[in-house]
Every structure is written in structure tokens, then in C-alpha cells.
Design a protein around this motif. Structure first.
Motif, PDB file in Angstrom:
ATOM      1  N   VAL A 100      -1.423 -26.501   6.659  1.00  0.00           N
ATOM      2  CA  VAL A 100      -2.419 -27.344   7.331  1.00  0.00           C
ATOM      3  C   VAL A 100      -2.053 -27.515   8.798  1.00  0.00           C
ATOM      4  O   VAL A 100      -2.905 -27.391   9.695  1.00  0.00           O
ATOM      5  CB  VAL A 100      -2.520 -28.715   6.614  1.00  0.00           C
ATOM      6  N   THR A 101      -0.789 -27.783   9.062  1.00  0.00           N
ATOM      7  CA  THR A 101      -0.330 -27.961  10.440  1.00  0.00           C
ATOM      8  C   THR A 101      -0.468 -26.672  11.241  1.00  0.00           C
ATOM      9  O   THR A 101      -0.880 -26.691  12.413  1.00  0.00           O
ATOM     10  CB  THR A 101       1.141 -28.426  10.449  1.00  0.00           C
ATOM     11  N   GLU A 102      -0.149 -25.534  10.599  1.00  0.00           N
ATOM     12  CA  GLU A 102      -0.287 -24.242  11.274  1.00  0.00           C
ATOM     13  C   GLU A 102      -1.743 -23.949  11.631  1.00  0.00           C
ATOM     14  O   GLU A 102      -2.017 -23.223  12.592  1.00  0.00           O
ATOM     15  CB  GLU A 102       0.278 -23.129  10.390  1.00  0.00           C
TER      16      GLU A 102
ATOM     17  N   GLU B  66      -4.186 -32.036  11.284  1.00  0.00           N
ATOM     18  CA  GLU B  66      -3.148 -33.060  11.233  1.00  0.00           C
ATOM     19  C   GLU B  66      -3.230 -33.786   9.901  1.00  0.00           C
ATOM     20  O   GLU B  66      -4.295 -34.279   9.510  1.00  0.00           O
ATOM     21  CB  GLU B  66      -3.368 -34.044  12.383  1.00  0.00           C
ATOM     22  N   VAL B  67      -2.127 -33.835   9.163  1.00  0.00           N
ATOM     23  CA  VAL B  67      -2.110 -34.518   7.869  1.00  0.00           C
ATOM     24  C   VAL B  67      -2.187 -36.020   8.090  1.00  0.00           C
ATOM     25  O   VAL B  67      -1.351 -36.602   8.785  1.00  0.00           O
ATOM     26  CB  VAL B  67      -0.844 -34.160   7.061  1.00  0.00           C
ATOM     27  N   ASP B  68      -3.195 -36.634   7.492  1.00  0.00           N
ATOM     28  CA  ASP B  68      -3.372 -38.084   7.576  1.00  0.00           C
ATOM     29  C   ASP B  68      -2.590 -38.795   6.481  1.00  0.00           C
ATOM     30  O   ASP B  68      -1.841 -39.728   6.730  1.00  0.00           O
ATOM     31  CB  ASP B  68      -4.853 -38.445   7.427  1.00  0.00           C
ATOM     32  N   THR B  69      -2.823 -38.354   5.261  1.00  0.00           N
ATOM     33  CA  THR B  69      -2.199 -39.009   4.115  1.00  0.00           C
ATOM     34  C   THR B  69      -2.200 -38.050   2.944  1.00  0.00           C
ATOM     35  O   THR B  69      -2.939 -37.057   2.931  1.00  0.00           O
ATOM     36  CB  THR B  69      -2.948 -40.304   3.745  1.00  0.00           C
ATOM     37  N   VAL B  70      -1.363 -38.349   1.964  1.00  0.00           N
ATOM     38  CA  VAL B  70      -1.309 -37.572   0.727  1.00  0.00           C
ATOM     39  C   VAL B  70      -1.465 -38.548  -0.434  1.00  0.00           C
ATOM     40  O   VAL B  70      -0.629 -39.436  -0.625  1.00  0.00           O
ATOM     41  CB  VAL B  70       0.013 -36.792   0.596  1.00  0.00           C
ATOM     42  N   LEU B  71      -2.553 -38.396  -1.176  1.00  0.00           N
ATOM     43  CA  LEU B  71      -2.794 -39.213  -2.357  1.00  0.00           C
ATOM     44  C   LEU B  71      -2.191 -38.510  -3.567  1.00  0.00           C
ATOM     45  O   LEU B  71      -2.248 -37.285  -3.668  1.00  0.00           O
ATOM     46  CB  LEU B  71      -4.296 -39.421  -2.564  1.00  0.00           C
ATOM     47  N   LYS B  72      -1.627 -39.276  -4.495  1.00  0.00           N
ATOM     48  CA  LYS B  72      -0.921 -38.678  -5.625  1.00  0.00           C
ATOM     49  C   LYS B  72      -1.332 -39.324  -6.939  1.00  0.00           C
ATOM     50  O   LYS B  72      -1.566 -40.528  -7.002  1.00  0.00           O
ATOM     51  CB  LYS B  72       0.593 -38.828  -5.441  1.00  0.00           C
ATOM     52  N   LYS B  73      -1.415 -38.478  -7.975  1.00  0.00           N
ATOM     53  CA  LYS B  73      -1.651 -38.969  -9.337  1.00  0.00           C
ATOM     54  C   LYS B  73      -1.066 -37.967 -10.324  1.00  0.00           C
ATOM     55  O   LYS B  73      -1.470 -36.803 -10.338  1.00  0.00           O
ATOM     56  CB  LYS B  73      -3.143 -39.177  -9.603  1.00  0.00           C
TER      57      LYS B  73
END
Length: 293
Positions: free
Chosen positions: A264-266, A270-277
């Protein structure tokens, strides 16, 4: 007309391993999975498209190899399931799913009661992915609720059943473009939109992938697709975003987080957040602009 056939792999695994094995099945291309728990064991049924779309022998070999790495030598049964059998079987397992405190997904035969501000997405089981039961869909719905503001332009890439487009429209997105490379998914999405009384002016469903999207820019892009499919689409998706637009990438396993965030950065997102489940994540990235809230 010939009925569409699907392969089903059935195996019984220790309950402690069920989440990992389910994730492997999706990683290997499963379009749907059901799990029946019985004490310390879980019966898994993983559905795959028929050949030549799926190398079932290769899938079985890979699953056997991964199970062996856990010290498990388990038989894997195989059967062919016709489309109508799929729908009848899934009815036994469906129940309303509250993806968030505001969004519930339910089948037509189970009504739900809503409080003010809540929305209900009606989805009946078909072969298109997206009935609300899978963690990746729930995470994408969570990201949608957090990112969407009324009037935003939205793209649903790989719409499947249309579940994300329906939720976006009910939350006030205008307009929404939903695309999928599978003709049956397109037909299923249109059917579900009609069931939810969403007009074609609110949500347009189109056959194709990124190449079918000439419109833009979009304020929000939803992409609940496996990582190997998403990677080459990152740059085109960035080009489709508004200056402060966001994109929610779901369908990702937790172990893919570091590599995918690097991709994503490449791609100059820009990574905002990572949601997890459970074993799944949803990476929310932005083109530029304000912070995620």
C-alpha cells in the motif's frame, strides 16, 4: 439451462484448528464455507468453483500438506453440489448478523427489528460471495460505517452479492458504482438491490473490473478481495480516489498485514488504520487529507 455446479470439500478438524483451516480454504479460492461445531470437533464444508476455474486436486494437495504440518492426517471428502442444493443447504445455517451496532444483515425469511438510525441489509443465500457471515465482510462493513458520509461517491470493487453497495446506499452514499467480473454475481447483486428497494440511479451494477470504471474520482472504494488479486490493482485504485479519498481493503489474513501495508505504501497510499477480527484484517488507506475518525 444447465445448472451451475460447485465442488465441496468436507473435513472434520479439531475445533482449535478450525479458524486456520477456514482461512486456508479462502486463501486457496473458496467462495463459501460453513462450519458445524460438535464439541471439540468442527465439520467444515468449503465450496469451490468447478474446473477449469479451480484446480481442486491442487487445493486438496495443499490442504493435506498444511494439515500434515500441524500433525494432522485427515480425510478430505469431495462432492459436486448443484446451485439449488447450495441455497437449500445454506438456509439451515443463516441467522441475522450484526456487523456493527448499526448494520444488520439478514435473510428474507428472518425479519429483524430496528432502532432509530439502524439499517437492515436483506441478503438471501446465493453463490455470490457476501452474506454477512464472514469476518472479511463484517470488517468491510465496519470500515464503511466509519468512513462514509452522506453524499460520498463510492466504488464497490468485486461486489459479489452487492451487500456493501446496499449498505453504502442505505447510509447515504450517492452515487455508488458496483462492479464484478462474474456474470452471476452481477445478476445476484441486481436482484438483492431490488429486494432492498435500491434503485439503479442509486447503485449501478456493471460487469467488469477496474478497467470498466471510467468514472471518478471516488470518495470511498470498497475492495473485499484476496491480496494476490488486490496487489496489481493498488496503483489503479489510487488513481480513482479523490484527493482525500479512502479505500478499504478486506479479504486479508492477519499474517499478510506487514506485506500488504508495505505494498500500500509503495503504491503511494497511506495506511490509516487496520481493523481486525479473528484471523482477518481490513486495511483502510487514504490518498491524502484528514485523519481517520
Amino acid at each position: 439451462m444447465n445448472k451451475r455446479a460447485w465442488h465441496c470439500l468436507r473435513l472434520e478438524v479439531p475445533a482449535a484448528c478450525a479458524e486456520d483451516v477456514s482461512a486456508w480454504a479462502y486463501e486457496l479460492g473458496s467462495c463459501g464455507l460453513q462450519a458445524e461445531e460438535a464439541g471439540e470437533r468442527t465439520q467444515l464444508s468449503a465450496y469451490f468453483a468447478a474446473e477449469p476455474m479451480c484446480d481442486l486436486a491442487g487445493v486438496r494437495r495443499e490442504l493435506t500438506h498444511r494439515l500434515a504440518a500441524l500433525g494432522l492426517a485427515l480425510p478430505i471428502g469431495t462432492e459436486c453440489v448443484e446451485e439449488q442444493d447450495w441455497e437449500a443447504e445454506w438456509r439451515r445455517f443463516f441467522a441475522p448478523v450484526w456487523a456493527t451496532g448499526r448494520i444488520v444483515v439478514h435473510p428474507s425469511w428472518i425479519p429483524v427489528e430496528l432502532a432509530e438510525g439502524q439499517i437492515a441489509v436483506r441478503i438471501d443465500p446465493k453463490m455470490a460471495f457476501g452474506t454477512g457471515g464472514h469476518e472479511s465482510t463484517q470488517l468491510c462493513l465496519q470500515a464503511l460505517e466509519r468512513c462514509l458520509r452522506p453524499g460520498m461517491r463510492c466504488l464497490d470493487l468485486g461486489t459479489g452479492s452487492g451487500i456493501l453497495s446496499i449498505a453504502a446506499a442505505l447510509l447515504g452514499a450517492r452515487p455508488v458504482l458496483a462492479v464484478d467480473i462474474d456474470e452471476q454475481a452481477v445478476a445476484n447483486a441486481r436482484e438483492n438491490l431490488a429486494h432492498n428497494r435500491i434503485s439503479s440511479e442509486q447503485v449501478e451494477v456493471r460487469l467488469g473490473g477496474v478497467e470498466a470504471v471510467a468514472e471518478g474520482p471516488f470518495d470511498l472504494v470498497l475492495a473485499n478481495i484476496q491480496s494476490h488479486v488486490l496487489r496489481p490493482l493498488l496503483a489503479p485504485l489510487r488513481g480513482s480516489l479523490a484527493a482525500d479519498g479512502r479505500v478499504a481493503f478486506s479479504g486479508l489474513l492477519t499474517r499478510e498485514e506487514a506485506a500488504f501495508c508495505r505494498w500500500v505504501t509503495e503504491a503511494k497510499l497511506e495506511v490509516d488504520t487496520v481493523l481486525k477480527k479473528e484471523a482477518w484484517i481490513c486495511v483502510v488507506a487514504r490518498n491524502s487529507g484528514g485523519q481517520f475518525d
